[in-house]
Scaffold this motif. Structure first.
Motif: not given
Length: 80
Positions: A54, A56-58, A61
């Motif tokens: 993954d 992308y930043d969530r 996190y």
């Protein structure tokens, strides 16, 4: 007699623009391949499946993890 290069009206071909387009396309392909868990060859054929990554930043996190991802994003282009 010369080489015919298709162009839009008013534009000229230059190597710097082509390099930027190629670099952008490479990064987009890399992002897609990592997200899908694919390793591809120069022609785009999948040669190996890996665990998807993954990129992308969530929101869920942790801050430490986001900092590590940011460091990878900043350092990786400089070593490639």
């Amino acid at each position: 007699m010369g080489i015919e290069i298709p162009e839009n009206f008013g534009t000229v071909y230059n190597i710097a623009s082509q390099r930027n387009v190629n670099a952008t396309q490479f990064l987009l392909n890399l992002e897609t391949d990592l997200s899908n868990g694919n390793i591809t060859d120069a022609n785009g054929a999948v040669t190996k499946k890996i665990q998807p990554i993954d990129v992308y930043d969530r929101l869920e996190y942790s801050k430490k993890f986001l900092i590590l991802k940011l460091l990878v994003k900043l350092v990786l282009p400089k070593v490639m």
